[in-house]
Design a protein around this motif. Structure first.
Motif, PDB file in Angstrom:
ATOM      1  N   PHE A   1       0.837  -1.193   0.000  1.00  0.00           N
ATOM      2  CA  PHE A   1       0.000   0.000   0.000  1.00  0.00           C
ATOM      3  C   PHE A   1       0.876   1.248   0.000  1.00  0.00           C
ATOM      4  O   PHE A   1       1.837   1.338   0.771  1.00  0.00           O
ATOM      5  CB  PHE A   1      -0.897   0.030   1.244  1.00  0.00           C
ATOM      6  CG  PHE A   1      -2.000  -0.981   1.242  1.00  0.00           C
ATOM      7  CD1 PHE A   1      -3.288  -0.634   0.856  1.00  0.00           C
ATOM      8  CD2 PHE A   1      -1.761  -2.291   1.626  1.00  0.00           C
ATOM      9  CE1 PHE A   1      -4.312  -1.567   0.847  1.00  0.00           C
ATOM     10  CE2 PHE A   1      -2.768  -3.243   1.619  1.00  0.00           C
ATOM     11  CZ  PHE A   1      -4.052  -2.878   1.226  1.00  0.00           C
ATOM     12  N   HIS A   2       0.536   2.195  -0.859  1.00  0.00           N
ATOM     13  CA  HIS A   2       1.203   3.492  -0.850  1.00  0.00           C
ATOM     14  C   HIS A   2       0.350   4.452  -0.042  1.00  0.00           C
ATOM     15  O   HIS A   2      -0.834   4.620  -0.314  1.00  0.00           O
ATOM     16  CB  HIS A   2       1.392   4.029  -2.268  1.00  0.00           C
ATOM     17  CG  HIS A   2       2.045   5.371  -2.300  1.00  0.00           C
ATOM     18  ND1 HIS A   2       1.743   6.324  -3.254  1.00  0.00           N
ATOM     19  CD2 HIS A   2       2.973   5.947  -1.486  1.00  0.00           C
ATOM     20  CE1 HIS A   2       2.454   7.406  -3.029  1.00  0.00           C
ATOM     21  NE2 HIS A   2       3.210   7.211  -1.960  1.00  0.00           N
ATOM     22  N   THR A   3       0.957   5.080   0.953  1.00  0.00           N
ATOM     23  CA  THR A   3       0.235   6.006   1.822  1.00  0.00           C
ATOM     24  C   THR A   3       0.096   7.363   1.154  1.00  0.00           C
ATOM     25  O   THR A   3       1.068   7.904   0.624  1.00  0.00           O
ATOM     26  CB  THR A   3       0.971   6.151   3.166  1.00  0.00           C
ATOM     27  OG1 THR A   3       1.161   4.861   3.743  1.00  0.00           O
ATOM     28  CG2 THR A   3       0.162   7.003   4.126  1.00  0.00           C
ATOM     29  N   ILE A   4      -1.109   7.901   1.198  1.00  0.00           N
ATOM     30  CA  ILE A   4      -1.405   9.212   0.599  1.00  0.00           C
ATOM     31  C   ILE A   4      -2.134  10.053   1.638  1.00  0.00           C
ATOM     32  O   ILE A   4      -3.258   9.734   2.041  1.00  0.00           O
ATOM     33  CB  ILE A   4      -2.276   9.060  -0.665  1.00  0.00           C
ATOM     34  CG1 ILE A   4      -1.580   8.131  -1.675  1.00  0.00           C
ATOM     35  CG2 ILE A   4      -2.565  10.416  -1.301  1.00  0.00           C
ATOM     36  CD1 ILE A   4      -2.462   7.693  -2.827  1.00  0.00           C
ATOM     37  N   VAL A   5      -1.479  11.085   2.128  1.00  0.00           N
ATOM     38  CA  VAL A   5      -2.071  11.948   3.149  1.00  0.00           C
ATOM     39  C   VAL A   5      -1.968  13.399   2.698  1.00  0.00           C
ATOM     40  O   VAL A   5      -1.260  13.739   1.765  1.00  0.00           O
ATOM     41  CB  VAL A   5      -1.369  11.764   4.511  1.00  0.00           C
ATOM     42  CG1 VAL A   5      -1.487  10.334   5.008  1.00  0.00           C
ATOM     43  CG2 VAL A   5       0.093  12.183   4.429  1.00  0.00           C
TER      44      VAL A   5
ATOM     45  N   ASN B   1     -10.031   9.735  -0.606  1.00  0.00           N
ATOM     46  CA  ASN B   1     -10.146   8.290  -0.781  1.00  0.00           C
ATOM     47  C   ASN B   1     -11.177   7.990  -1.865  1.00  0.00           C
ATOM     48  O   ASN B   1     -12.328   8.400  -1.764  1.00  0.00           O
ATOM     49  CB  ASN B   1     -10.570   7.647   0.549  1.00  0.00           C
ATOM     50  CG  ASN B   1     -10.541   6.132   0.514  1.00  0.00           C
ATOM     51  OD1 ASN B   1     -10.443   5.523  -0.546  1.00  0.00           O
ATOM     52  ND2 ASN B   1     -10.634   5.532   1.684  1.00  0.00           N
ATOM     53  N   PRO B   2     -10.787   7.276  -2.920  1.00  0.00           N
ATOM     54  CA  PRO B   2     -11.742   6.981  -4.004  1.00  0.00           C
ATOM     55  C   PRO B   2     -12.767   5.923  -3.639  1.00  0.00           C
ATOM     56  O   PRO B   2     -13.714   5.703  -4.383  1.00  0.00           O
ATOM     57  CB  PRO B   2     -10.831   6.490  -5.139  1.00  0.00           C
ATOM     58  CG  PRO B   2      -9.645   5.900  -4.429  1.00  0.00           C
ATOM     59  CD  PRO B   2      -9.439   6.751  -3.220  1.00  0.00           C
ATOM     60  N   ASN B   3     -12.595   5.256  -2.508  1.00  0.00           N
ATOM     61  CA  ASN B   3     -13.507   4.197  -2.102  1.00  0.00           C
ATOM     62  C   ASN B   3     -14.156   4.510  -0.755  1.00  0.00           C
ATOM     63  O   ASN B   3     -13.665   5.341   0.009  1.00  0.00           O
ATOM     64  CB  ASN B   3     -12.761   2.854  -1.952  1.00  0.00           C
ATOM     65  CG  ASN B   3     -12.189   2.348  -3.257  1.00  0.00           C
ATOM     66  OD1 ASN B   3     -12.839   2.403  -4.291  1.00  0.00           O
ATOM     67  ND2 ASN B   3     -10.963   1.863  -3.209  1.00  0.00           N
ATOM     68  N   ALA B   4     -15.233   3.819  -0.483  1.00  0.00           N
ATOM     69  CA  ALA B   4     -15.775   3.829   0.865  1.00  0.00           C
ATOM     70  C   ALA B   4     -14.797   3.087   1.776  1.00  0.00           C
ATOM     71  O   ALA B   4     -13.905   2.390   1.307  1.00  0.00           O
ATOM     72  CB  ALA B   4     -17.140   3.146   0.881  1.00  0.00           C
ATOM     73  N   ILE B   5     -14.968   3.240   3.089  1.00  0.00           N
ATOM     74  CA  ILE B   5     -14.081   2.576   4.035  1.00  0.00           C
ATOM     75  C   ILE B   5     -14.647   1.202   4.372  1.00  0.00           C
ATOM     76  O   ILE B   5     -15.822   1.068   4.724  1.00  0.00           O
ATOM     77  CB  ILE B   5     -13.916   3.415   5.325  1.00  0.00           C
ATOM     78  CG1 ILE B   5     -13.287   4.771   4.998  1.00  0.00           C
ATOM     79  CG2 ILE B   5     -13.056   2.666   6.336  1.00  0.00           C
ATOM     80  CD1 ILE B   5     -13.171   5.695   6.195  1.00  0.00           C
TER      81      ILE B   5
ATOM     82  N   GLY C   1      -4.389   4.538   2.251  1.00  0.00           N
ATOM     83  CA  GLY C   1      -3.372   3.738   1.598  1.00  0.00           C
ATOM     84  C   GLY C   1      -3.986   3.091   0.368  1.00  0.00           C
ATOM     85  O   GLY C   1      -5.038   2.463   0.459  1.00  0.00           O
ATOM     86  N   LEU C   2      -3.346   3.223  -0.768  1.00  0.00           N
ATOM     87  CA  LEU C   2      -3.835   2.650  -2.018  1.00  0.00           C
ATOM     88  C   LEU C   2      -2.992   1.434  -2.364  1.00  0.00           C
ATOM     89  O   LEU C   2      -1.761   1.507  -2.401  1.00  0.00           O
ATOM     90  CB  LEU C   2      -3.744   3.680  -3.135  1.00  0.00           C
ATOM     91  CG  LEU C   2      -4.170   3.223  -4.548  1.00  0.00           C
ATOM     92  CD1 LEU C   2      -5.656   2.875  -4.574  1.00  0.00           C
ATOM     93  CD2 LEU C   2      -3.860   4.312  -5.572  1.00  0.00           C
ATOM     94  N   VAL C   3      -3.649   0.303  -2.613  1.00  0.00           N
ATOM     95  CA  VAL C   3      -2.904  -0.915  -2.903  1.00  0.00           C
ATOM     96  C   VAL C   3      -2.160  -0.766  -4.225  1.00  0.00           C
ATOM     97  O   VAL C   3      -2.671  -0.175  -5.181  1.00  0.00           O
ATOM     98  CB  VAL C   3      -3.855  -2.138  -2.933  1.00  0.00           C
ATOM     99  CG1 VAL C   3      -4.712  -2.147  -4.173  1.00  0.00           C
ATOM    100  CG2 VAL C   3      -3.067  -3.435  -2.842  1.00  0.00           C
TER     101      VAL C   3
END
Length: 851
Positions: free
Chosen positions: A309-313, A319-323, A338-340
């Motif tokens: 996962f690449h962390t993006i803060v 976040n492009p998705n729901a949690i 974090g994006l896989v």
């Protein structure tokens, strides 16, 4: 690799000067094991093999060497010396014998009969692995010059204490293996502008390392860190209240090394920013070569495999998705996600079915497929035509579809596969995300280069790529580190750094233990909403269908099948005894480490720990997690035999193995467990990785459990493992066995110490020669399929491996002599297999260093 931070070490001559530079304590053991009746082994300076490599034609080969090709060996009849090419007796009455297949040293004065004949072959000792010795020459000082067509080697055997060796190992770890505090095997380069030959002990030589991510960074670093912690406590306790200036320096250096490695392991419990105790396998900075993608974006393919996962803060991190529901934390707002990464594993790791009771539900699969609850939550925010599991899914078996972390147009509704075509303009149809809830504590900043620290003073999480799907191997190591550091390193809370480390260790322990016990699921939950592939401690995973098998007639022959004769073993059946010890140690360690900071969780942890001693374990629904697990731990050998018998049953046309299979030769891969099954020899179904992992929970439990009945059960469980480990003569296992049996005066400590004496000073991964006449070979192990020696060769005569490999296996096949062998580059493993048992043995009074 790009932007790799390199470390260097300039070597020094391995002489008495090095030993003298190390302060040798005058005190004996720090800690007498309760009830100890054994006598500590008094160590002494012992020969350590050192080799200088000269390529054929090297002008620096001494011109005045008195080469001999005489072949007279008075103690051997001529009928058995046909392959001897050169031999001589030196001034110490030691015979050096060159043959067509290697070099031998024969010294009848060796105190251990096993060391009288020592074997030198392969590129470690003869240039380029050219084992055909053409001539020999004495160096007049106990060493030998050996000539082959490929080159010349000068082999010396200077005497060193084990303490002096640890100094060399410490420097090599810093030079080659250290990656921001983590320590695992790494590539190295060696340079020495002052010499045309290669002498790793040259005073002018320099080692440079290029360490990279390892699948089990936390586990390997834990082993190194534990050794450093015991080094620190040994030196500190032996120095007493008034240490000398040199002792103070040694103690400070040991403390710094121990804390750095321990922090590197602890960081893995914070690096994801998930804030729930999730331990990462490893992490990289985006600047590292292994973290690069084909197009430089998170949509391109990353060749470093795994679930990354690449962390993006930051303000623009949307976040492009729901949690996923299981990743939601009440009252907390994510600071990023974090994006896989697109990798082969993320696209195709479908796994196998877990439970014989079966079904096609995604929770029954040992892969990366998302849980149904996660799929439903994500679909709530996805438009029609893009619904997961409906429009977007991957076929992983007949009529079985899953939602894997990455699905591309190429893999949509088709079999899981690797798709390297993804780019920013050709994005996957789906990429899993996980929320980031917190920054990485500043406490870990010193492990990073200045370029990785953000303007707010925290580690720049946008530079973090971390590896998930964490296995029980990692978790096993983390808890051993939690206990060891808390108990033996955090001894001075007036030190602000140690106080903060102690606080974070307690926090990480509490978080991870609660994550495991959450909803009574007994596993580490990942971003998929499921457990990771291997970190499972739930009863059903080990025991599903046991009640079915036990009713079948074949069960009396240790064959676990259902009424149809189909294999009914649960996927985790053989993992049960190991994982039972793991969860026991995790709970016991959590009780110890969190008692002061998290008293509110003590009752929960203690209740779960007590449950493992309460009756027998579950064999059918409803399974009770944790209940009776001590009895499962005591099933170690029995479960190995069952799994082996099942494999043999399948090989033998679904017939029990009650006779030797016609035509069986003992070395055919598909027959490799027939003979072991026939004779009930469970040692041929050993998983040596599990052996290593089993060490950690036993270590934690025997040092913490005070109830005599419970401790006796734990020791009895370990005794089953040691029944095979004993023949390995490895101090890692032998010293633990002595700690478990302090009253036993018959433990073979001498062989364990010999293992340390015979450990190569440079753990460079060079091929070893196994084609020798002084061993017999037995059939291949069932798991590694490699021919095995009938006894464990000395460490300096076999391939360099960690403790998780079969020490009897012939790892190297025939190799070809290489006159252009590159001794300046290679791979070097860490020294933890030496330093951990050495310093632990010193601390607990099992060995005493030379005075």
């Amino acid at each position: 690799m790009a932007n790799k931070k390199l470390s260097k070490w300039t070597t020094g001559a391995l002489t008495a000067t090095l030993a003298a530079a190390i302060a040798v304590p005058s005190a004996s053991a720090n800690v007498a094991l309760p009830g100890a009746q054994f006598t500590p082994v008094q160590l002494h300076a012992a020969a350590t093999k050192n080799v200088v490599y000269y390529k054929a034609g090297d002008a620096s080969i001494p011109a005045n060497l008195d080469w001999t090709t005489a072949t007279d060996i008075p103690f051997l009849p001529g009928a058995v010396t046909g392959d001897v090419t050169a031999a001589f007796k030196d001034k110490d009455n030691v015979y050096w014998i060159g043959t067509k297949t290697g070099l031998q040293r024969v010294d009848f004065t060796e105190s251990d009969a096993r060391d009288i004949v020592q074997y030198f072959a392969g590129p470690r000792y003869l240039y380029g692995g050219d084992d055909n010795v053409l001539a020999l020459a004495s160096d007049g000082d106990g060493g030998v010059w050996a000539k082959t067509a490929s080159g010349v080697t000068h082999i010396t055997m200077p005497k060193m204490t084990l303490l002096a060796r640890t100094s060399v190992y410490e420097k090599l770890v810093k030079a080659v293996n250290d990656r921001r505090g983590m320590a695992s095997g790494a590539s190295f380069a060696f340079s020495d502008g002052a010499n045309s030959s290669v002498d790793y002990s040259s005073a002018t030589g320099t080692f440079t390392g290029s360490p990279a991510t390892s699948d089990n960074d936390g586990l390997w670093t834990t082993m190194y860190a534990m050794g450093e912690i015991f080094r620190y406590r040994t030196l500190k306790d032996e120095a007493g209240a008034n240490p000398t200036t040199q002792q103070q320096a040694d103690i400070a250096a040991a403390k710094a090394d121990a804390l750095r490695a321990s922090k590197a392991v602890l960081l893995l419990d914070y690096v994801s920013g998930r804030g729930n105790g999730f331990p990462a396998r490893s992490y990289m900075l985006t600047s590292e070569g292994s973290a690069q993608t084909t197009d430089g974006t998170d949509y391109g393919f990353q060749s470093q495999n795994g679930l990354w996962f690449h962390t993006i803060v930051g303000d623009n991190a949307v976040n492009p998705n729901a949690i996923v529901p299981s990743m939601q934390q009440a009252g907390k707002t994510p600071i990023g996600y974090g994006l896989v990464r697109v990798t082969k594993d993320a696209e195709s790791k479908k796994g196998d079915t877990l439970f014989p009771s079966g079904g096609s539900d995604v929770m029954n699969y040992n892969g990366f497929g998302l849980s149904q609850e996660s799929i439903d939550a994500l679909n709530a925010a996805r438009p029609d035509g893009q619904k997961l599991g409906i429009d977007i899914k991957t076929s992983v078996a007949k009529n079985v579809y899953q939602v894997l972390p990455v699905i591309t147009a190429k893999t949509n509704n088709a079999n899981a596969a690797e798709d390297k075509t993804t780019t920013a303009s050709n994005k996957p149809l789906f990429q899993l995300t996980v929320p980031v809830y917190e920054k990485i504590p500043k406490f870990f900043n010193d492990l990073f280069p200045a370029s990785a620290i953000g303007s707010d003073g925290y580690i720049d999480q946008n530079q973090i790529v971390y590896k998930a799907d964490t296995s029980s191997d990692e978790v096993d190591g983390h808890y051993a580190l939690f206990f060891t550091a808390y108990q033996y390193l955090c001894d001075d809370t007036s030190d602000p750094e140690l106080a903060e480390f102690k606080r974070l260790t307690a926090e990480a322990t509490d978080r991870m233990t609660n994550l495991i016990l959450k909803d009574d699921h007994y596993y580490i939950e990942d971003a998929t909403g499921k457990s990771t592939q291997w970190s499972r401690w739930l009863s059903k995973y080990f025991n599903d269908s046991l009640n079915v098998m036990e009713k079948q007639a074949l069960w009396t022959q240790r064959i676990g099948v259902d009424a149809n004769g189909d294999d009914a073993l649960s996927y985790g059946y053989e993992d049960g005894p190991l994982n039972a010890l793991e969860i026991m140690s995790m709970l016991k360690t959590a009780i110890t480490v969190t008692a002061e900071a998290y008293p509110q969780d003590q009752a929960k942890f203690k209740a779960a720990y007590d449950l493992v001693y309460d009756g027998d374990y579950s064999k059918e629904e409803p399974f009770v997690n944790g209940k009776g697990y001590i009895n499962m731990a005591l099933d170690y050998q029995a479960r190995r035999l069952v799994r082996q018998a099942n494999n043999a049953y399948n090989i033998n046309g679904n017939n029990p193995v009650t006779y030797e299979k016609p035509g069986y030769t003992g070395d055919r891969e598909d027959d490799s467990n027939i003979n072991g099954t026939l004779h009930g020899d469970w040692t041929q179904y050993i998983n040596y990785s599990d052996e290593e992992l089993g060490w950690f929970p036993v270590y934690e439990l025997i040092l913490q459990e005070t109830d005599p009945v419970r401790k006796a059960q734990i020791v009895a469980a370990y005794d089953q493992w040691y029944a095979n480990e004993k023949r390995e003569e490895n101090p890692f296992y032998t010293f633990l066995y002595q700690m478990a049996h302090p009253e036993d005066t018959t433990v073979d400590l001498a062989s364990a110490v010999r293992f340390l004496y015979r450990m190569p000073l440079y753990r460079i991964e060079l091929a070893a020669q196994y084609d020798r006449q002084d061993v017999l070979y037995i059939e291949p192990g069932d798991r590694d399929k490699l021919k095995q020696t009938n006894y464990a060769l000395a460490p300096d005569e076999r391939k360099i491996v960690k403790n998780n490999s079969n020490p009897f296996a012939q790892f190297d096949g025939p190799y070809t002599a290489n006159p252009n062998f590159d001794y300046n580059h290679g791979s070097m493993d860490t020294s933890a297999v030496f330093t951990l048992p050495y310093w632990m043995g010193r601390y607990f009074g099992i060995i005493k260093e030379a005075q």
